[in-house]
Design an enzyme around this catalytic site. Structure first.
Site, PDB file in Angstrom:
ATOM      1  N   SER A   1       7.767  -6.741  -0.466  1.00 27.54           N
ATOM      2  CA  SER A   1       7.326  -5.950   0.688  1.00 27.54           C
ATOM      3  C   SER A   1       6.098  -6.601   1.310  1.00 27.54           C
ATOM      4  O   SER A   1       5.554  -7.578   0.788  1.00 27.54           O
ATOM      5  CB  SER A   1       6.984  -4.509   0.257  1.00 27.54           C
ATOM      6  OG  SER A   1       5.892  -4.516  -0.646  1.00 27.54           O
TER       7      SER A   1
ATOM      8  N   ASP B   1       8.628 -10.428  -7.761  1.00 22.89           N
ATOM      9  CA  ASP B   1       8.022  -9.121  -7.524  1.00 22.89           C
ATOM     10  C   ASP B   1       8.334  -8.256  -8.734  1.00 22.89           C
ATOM     11  O   ASP B   1       9.304  -8.506  -9.457  1.00 22.89           O
ATOM     12  CB  ASP B   1       8.583  -8.474  -6.253  1.00 22.89           C
ATOM     13  CG  ASP B   1       7.670  -7.390  -5.691  1.00 22.89           C
ATOM     14  OD1 ASP B   1       7.081  -7.613  -4.624  1.00 22.89           O
ATOM     15  OD2 ASP B   1       7.545  -6.325  -6.318  1.00 22.89           O
TER      16      ASP B   1
ATOM     17  N   SER C   1      -9.273 -10.861   0.020  1.00 21.73           N
ATOM     18  CA  SER C   1      -9.405  -9.675   0.875  1.00 21.73           C
ATOM     19  C   SER C   1     -10.821  -9.659   1.431  1.00 21.73           C
ATOM     20  O   SER C   1     -11.755 -10.188   0.810  1.00 21.73           O
ATOM     21  CB  SER C   1      -9.162  -8.399   0.061  1.00 21.73           C
ATOM     22  OG  SER C   1      -9.558  -7.246   0.786  1.00 21.73           O
TER      23      SER C   1
ATOM     24  N   TYR D   1     -11.250  -3.352  -7.145  1.00 20.18           N
ATOM     25  CA  TYR D   1     -10.487  -4.177  -6.206  1.00 20.18           C
ATOM     26  C   TYR D   1     -11.352  -5.311  -5.650  1.00 20.18           C
ATOM     27  O   TYR D   1     -10.911  -6.468  -5.576  1.00 20.18           O
ATOM     28  CB  TYR D   1      -9.956  -3.300  -5.082  1.00 20.18           C
ATOM     29  CG  TYR D   1      -9.093  -4.011  -4.074  1.00 20.18           C
ATOM     30  CD1 TYR D   1      -7.816  -4.460  -4.424  1.00 20.18           C
ATOM     31  CD2 TYR D   1      -9.523  -4.224  -2.771  1.00 20.18           C
ATOM     32  CE1 TYR D   1      -7.007  -5.118  -3.497  1.00 20.18           C
ATOM     33  CE2 TYR D   1      -8.717  -4.866  -1.844  1.00 20.18           C
ATOM     34  CZ  TYR D   1      -7.462  -5.311  -2.208  1.00 20.18           C
ATOM     35  OH  TYR D   1      -6.666  -5.952  -1.281  1.00 20.18           O
TER      36      TYR D   1
ATOM     37  N   LYS E   1     -10.623  -9.287  -6.070  1.00 20.85           N
ATOM     38  CA  LYS E   1     -10.442 -10.162  -4.914  1.00 20.85           C
ATOM     39  C   LYS E   1     -11.607 -11.139  -4.765  1.00 20.85           C
ATOM     40  O   LYS E   1     -11.437 -12.260  -4.264  1.00 20.85           O
ATOM     41  CB  LYS E   1     -10.272  -9.323  -3.650  1.00 20.85           C
ATOM     42  CG  LYS E   1      -8.956  -8.546  -3.615  1.00 20.85           C
ATOM     43  CD  LYS E   1      -7.747  -9.475  -3.683  1.00 20.85           C
ATOM     44  CE  LYS E   1      -6.432  -8.742  -3.444  1.00 20.85           C
ATOM     45  NZ  LYS E   1      -5.271  -9.655  -3.451  1.00 20.85           N
TER      46      LYS E   1
ATOM     47  N   PHE F   1      -4.169  -4.530   7.246  1.00 17.33           N
ATOM     48  CA  PHE F   1      -2.845  -4.949   7.684  1.00 17.33           C
ATOM     49  C   PHE F   1      -1.843  -3.818   7.476  1.00 17.33           C
ATOM     50  O   PHE F   1      -2.006  -2.995   6.571  1.00 17.33           O
ATOM     51  CB  PHE F   1      -2.385  -6.204   6.922  1.00 17.33           C
ATOM     52  CG  PHE F   1      -2.759  -7.492   7.605  1.00 17.33           C
ATOM     53  CD1 PHE F   1      -1.808  -8.292   8.213  1.00 17.33           C
ATOM     54  CD2 PHE F   1      -4.086  -7.889   7.667  1.00 17.33           C
ATOM     55  CE1 PHE F   1      -2.152  -9.456   8.863  1.00 17.33           C
ATOM     56  CE2 PHE F   1      -4.452  -9.059   8.307  1.00 17.33           C
ATOM     57  CZ  PHE F   1      -3.481  -9.854   8.924  1.00 17.33           C
TER      58      PHE F   1
ATOM     59  N   THR G   1       0.789  -2.773   5.878  1.00 20.08           N
ATOM     60  CA  THR G   1       1.631  -2.982   4.707  1.00 20.08           C
ATOM     61  C   THR G   1       1.762  -1.673   3.942  1.00 20.08           C
ATOM     62  O   THR G   1       0.944  -0.757   4.108  1.00 20.08           O
ATOM     63  CB  THR G   1       1.011  -4.035   3.772  1.00 20.08           C
ATOM     64  OG1 THR G   1      -0.207  -3.506   3.224  1.00 20.08           O
ATOM     65  CG2 THR G   1       0.709  -5.332   4.522  1.00 20.08           C
TER      66      THR G   1
END
Length: 258
Positions: free
Chosen positions: A20, A41, A151, A164, A168, A197, A199
């Site tokens: 995805s 994935d 990110s 996170y 990143k 984004f 997503t």
């Protein structure tokens, strides 16, 4: 090995997180330019349509699981040969507070986020690099290209993004030393640091959080489109001067504390 408009017929590209979002869009663009694909994935169903359309080899695998990844990579080598391109897009972005209402945030939450985003990236980088080093070099001595996904949170993590941002940030910090080490093998390494984004991972965020972030994007004031990430990945792959760099793709966004 690579031309600006298309890939040589023998170019095998591995894309993790291909089920995805950014990974899926990148895989589609690579396929459209003539690359052969190996898709990775955790969930096989997300890759089914793409594999059917492109003839790609699709492998369900936890990118941070060492033995499972080695087995998946061995299958890629056996069935498709050595890769010349790796794009690491597999990742997760749940919120994780340091202090919660009932005490310290669970260590397991921090570990899981770092494991998938950082360990998973490094895991497939090491496997791909070892294989790429055995490729015959092109006219400039290049044997492979690795594109990782960082990110903007690596630089301006928000409240609730400690895990996170740490993961990143690790991906961003990995870029230059990896590029320096792998240079003697003719392998380039770079990373993209996307902002907001469109997503599934971002769309899972609360609407008010998405709205707050959109309001502070300078221009264009909208989420990025996955294919815009894919175009940047292709530019890195096809431009031999991009190496050791972390490229922001964020429409000028600078994240606020919350």
């Amino acid at each position: 090995m690579l031309r600006p408009d298309t890939f040589a017929p023998d170019t095998l590209a591995i894309v993790t997180g291909a089920g995805s979002g950014l990974g899926n869009a990148t895989a589609r663009r690579l396929a459209a330019m003539g690359a052969r694909l190996a898709l990775v994935d955790l969930k096989a169903e997300g890759m089914a349509a793409l594999a059917g359309e492109t003839g790609a080899l699709a492998l369900a695998c936890d990118v941070a699981d060492g033995p499972a990844s080695q087995a998946a990579f061995a299958r890629i080598l056996a069935e498709r040969g050595r890769p010349r391109v790796l794009v690491n897009c597999a990742g997760i972005a749940p919120g994780a507070r340091i202090i919660e209402a009932d005490g310290p945030g669970p260590l397991e939450a921090f570990e899981r986020i770092v494991r998938v985003n950082l360990f998973g990236t490094y895991n497939w980088l090491r496997l791909a690099a070892c294989a790429m080093a055995q490729n015959p070099p092109d006219a400039e001595g290049q044997r492979g290209v690795i594109v990782n996904t960082a990110s903007v949170a690596a630089f301006e993590g928000q409240i609730g993004q400690a895990a996170y941002a740490a993961a990143k940030g690790g991906v961003a910090s990995l870029t230059l030393p990896a590029a320096r080490e792998l240079a003697r093998h003719g392998i380039r390494v770079a990373a993209i640091a996307p902002g907001l984004f469109g997503t599934p991972m971002v769309e899972a965020m609360a609407d008010e959080v998405q709205a707050r972030v959109r309001d502070i994007i300078p221009f264009p004031q909208r989420p990025g489109r996955p294919d815009e990430f894919a175009r940047m990945a292709v530019e890195i792959i096809t431009n031999p001067m991009v190496n050791g760099a972390v490229l922001r793709l964020d429409a000028g966004l600078r994240m606020q504390a919350r």
